[in-house]
Design a protein around this motif. Sequence first.
Motif, short mmCIF file in Angstrom:
data_model
loop_
_atom_site.label_atom_id
_atom_site.label_comp_id
_atom_site.label_asym_id
_atom_site.label_seq_id
_atom_site.Cartn_x
_atom_site.Cartn_y
_atom_site.Cartn_z
N VAL A 306 0.92 -0.84 0.24
CA VAL A 306 0.24 -0.80 0.39
C VAL A 306 0.97 1.02 -0.11
CG1 VAL A 306 -1.61 1.39 1.17
CG2 VAL A 306 -1.89 -1.12 1.57
N MET A 307 0.58 2.17 -0.72
CA MET A 307 1.37 3.22 -1.52
C MET A 307 0.49 4.55 -1.22
SD MET A 307 4.90 5.14 -2.30
CE MET A 307 4.98 6.63 -2.22
N ILE A 308 0.66 5.57 0.10
CA ILE A 308 0.02 6.84 0.78
C ILE A 308 0.80 7.28 0.80
CG2 ILE A 308 -1.45 8.15 2.17
CD1 ILE A 308 -2.36 4.59 1.94
N ARG A 309 0.26 8.93 -0.70
CA ARG A 309 1.67 9.96 -1.61
C ARG A 309 0.49 10.76 -2.07
NH1 ARG A 309 1.97 9.31 -6.74
NH2 ARG A 309 1.48 8.05 -8.15
N GLY A 310 1.78 12.49 -1.64
CA GLY A 310 1.27 13.15 -2.11
C GLY A 310 -0.57 14.16 -2.08
N ASN A 311 -1.31 13.48 -0.46
CA ASN A 311 -2.28 14.00 -0.61
C ASN A 311 -2.32 14.99 0.27
OD1 ASN A 311 -4.21 11.13 -1.47
ND2 ASN A 311 -2.40 10.51 -0.15
N THR A 312 -3.43 15.81 0.65
CA THR A 312 -3.37 17.15 1.21
C THR A 312 -4.36 16.95 2.02
OG1 THR A 312 -3.33 18.92 -0.66
CG2 THR A 312 -4.03 19.35 1.23
N TYR A 313 -3.73 17.29 3.46
CA TYR A 313 -4.95 16.80 4.61
C TYR A 313 -5.90 18.01 5.61
CZ TYR A 313 -3.11 12.36 3.83
OH TYR A 313 -2.43 11.23 3.38
N ASP A 314 -6.12 18.40 6.09
CA ASP A 314 -7.10 19.38 6.80
C ASP A 314 -7.99 18.48 7.96
OD1 ASP A 314 -7.94 21.74 7.63
OD2 ASP A 314 -8.97 22.28 5.74
N THR A 385 1.85 0.66 25.03
CA THR A 385 1.10 1.02 23.99
C THR A 385 1.24 2.24 23.12
OG1 THR A 385 -0.17 2.16 26.44
CG2 THR A 385 -0.96 -0.41 25.26
N SER A 386 2.77 2.47 23.03
CA SER A 386 3.17 3.73 21.85
C SER A 386 3.46 2.94 20.72
CB SER A 386 3.99 4.72 22.40
OG SER A 386 4.10 4.60 23.86
N PRO A 387 1.96 4.39 19.96
CA PRO A 387 2.10 3.51 18.50
C PRO A 387 3.33 4.69 17.77
CG PRO A 387 0.86 6.00 18.70
CD PRO A 387 1.17 5.45 20.17
N ASP A 388 3.71 3.59 16.50
CA ASP A 388 5.11 4.31 16.03
C ASP A 388 4.56 5.71 15.13
OD1 ASP A 388 7.54 4.95 14.07
OD2 ASP A 388 7.98 3.00 14.24
N ARG A 389 5.11 7.04 15.54
CA ARG A 389 4.66 8.18 14.36
C ARG A 389 5.58 8.41 13.65
NH1 ARG A 389 -0.29 10.76 17.18
NH2 ARG A 389 -0.12 10.02 19.04
N ASP A 390 6.85 7.65 12.83
CA ASP A 390 7.78 7.85 12.04
C ASP A 390 7.19 7.59 10.76
OD1 ASP A 390 10.16 8.76 11.54
OD2 ASP A 390 11.08 7.35 12.52
N ILE A 391 6.97 8.49 9.67
CA ILE A 391 6.97 8.72 8.86
C ILE A 391 8.10 7.63 8.10
CG2 ILE A 391 6.03 9.66 6.18
CD1 ILE A 391 3.60 11.22 7.92
N GLU A 392 9.30 8.22 8.50
CA GLU A 392 10.46 7.98 7.83
C GLU A 392 10.86 6.11 7.40
OE1 GLU A 392 12.26 9.90 5.58
OE2 GLU A 392 10.44 11.85 6.55
N ASP A 393 10.04 5.86 8.89
CA ASP A 393 11.01 4.40 8.90
C ASP A 393 9.83 3.65 7.90
OD1 ASP A 393 10.46 3.63 12.66
OD2 ASP A 393 11.86 4.54 11.22
N TYR A 394 8.70 4.42 7.38
CA TYR A 394 8.07 4.23 5.84
C TYR A 394 8.03 4.13 4.96
CZ TYR A 394 6.36 1.17 10.39
OH TYR A 394 6.21 0.85 11.14
N ALA A 395 8.82 5.32 4.87
CA ALA A 395 9.38 5.33 3.36
C ALA A 395 10.22 4.67 2.38
CB ALA A 395 10.47 7.09 3.28
N GLY A 396 8.99 4.90 1.08
CA GLY A 396 9.88 3.74 0.12
C GLY A 396 8.93 3.56 -0.98
N THR A 397 9.13 3.03 -1.39
CA THR A 397 7.26 2.98 -2.68
C THR A 397 7.64 1.52 -3.50
OG1 THR A 397 7.34 3.70 -5.20
CG2 THR A 397 9.62 2.83 -4.64
N VAL A 398 6.67 1.55 -3.87
CA VAL A 398 6.09 0.09 -4.83
C VAL A 398 5.75 0.62 -5.50
CG1 VAL A 398 5.68 -1.45 -2.69
CG2 VAL A 398 4.03 -0.21 -3.31
N PRO A 399 6.08 -0.73 -6.87
CA PRO A 399 5.65 0.12 -8.55
C PRO A 399 3.70 0.41 -8.20
CG PRO A 399 7.10 -2.11 -8.67
CD PRO A 399 6.42 -1.73 -6.88
#
Length: 413
Positions: A306-314, A385-399
């Motif tokens: 699953v790739m989540i990228r370039g979205n806008t959140y408000d 019960t602390s969540p991992d909030r570090d997006i960088e740990d999951y930065a990558g890509t799939v085709p």
Amino acid sequence: MSSKYRVFLALPLLFVFCLAAGASGGVSIVPGPNAAEQLQEALITAEPGSTINLAEGTYVLSDGLSLDIPDVTIRGAGMNKTVLSFGDQKAGGEGFLITSDNVVLEDFAVEDTKGDGIKSKGADQITYRRIRVAWSGGPKETNGAYGIYPVESKNVLVEESVVTGASDAGIYVGQSENIIVRNSIATHNVAGIEIENSKYADVYGNTVTHNTGGILVFDLPNLPVMGGHSVRVFDNQIVDNDTPNFAPEGNIVGMVAKGTGIMVMANRNVHVFNNTLKNNGTVHVLIATYPNEFDDDNYMPHPRAVMIRGNTYDGGGTEPDGEVGGIITGVTGTPVPDIVWDGVVPLTEWMTWTSDDDRIYVDEADGTTFANLYMIQNTLYPWSTSPDRDIEDYAGTVPEPKAVSLPQLQHTN
């Protein structure tokens, strides 16, 4: 009888013939006391390559319609001008059932069906263009489950359409392949748009608002077709999804929390990008494992690639709803992060996760919030019960999947 009288008497017959033939050489139907019978007869006797024209007005129908002739177009005068009204429907599981190939439905509305709005099953090249499906009484459990409902089909196009009030999904495409859903509006449904157990789908340019959940990409067990994959969700407006869940008890969408923007569950190779997500009260994007027990050895309940990228959140995440909202906030607190992954992975791979091609990836702008709930870990070790909030740990890509190409678009504007 003189020849001048023979000519005079033939004129009404000529007028009737022209009405039946229609300006485009097809059959034309006009509203009236016999319109229902005329329309169903036209659907039964249609020739491949013909068009059935529905004049402006309201057609009162008490039985469902069906078409099993290939290469037929059913065309109204506009989605707000030609209305097939099923408020008095006595029979039929849907308003309109299509079981043939190369069918185009365009420029009419279906209202207040007893069951589903328009269903196409086993159809190759089915087009829904400027179709409106609605239940006029507002969101109710007794409304039909699906508005626009292609299933077990291929080369599916839904465009410029509007669906309101479905008690499951407004626009639902299930167990199908090669799908485009674009430039449509889904509002006040339980799920606005749902792609389920399907492969090769593009969902873009849509406005999805005031539903329980905006866009769902699911894969479910124990169905004839499973293993959904290669879905792109992009350039959509997914805002203010705030309608309380009104699905009948037992429906899988009954688990969707009010205020869910996009939910990806148990599907593979799903790319979510360039969407605008605003004011979805529970969570903008939820990535989740199928939560129920199942007895299908061929089913994979975990989302992959699953790739989540370039979205806008408000906004969003300030009014978490129901059991799902409670589970998330029990780990993250409020407001809920923009993107939440339940963190459930196969137990056999918990320590190593999976191959790079099957990971969950997030690549968003600075300021985007994320949480991996680590639900398996927190079940085994409840004191952590602390969540991992570090997006960088999951930065990558799939085709990214290739854009979907449909044969019916190769010869139309």
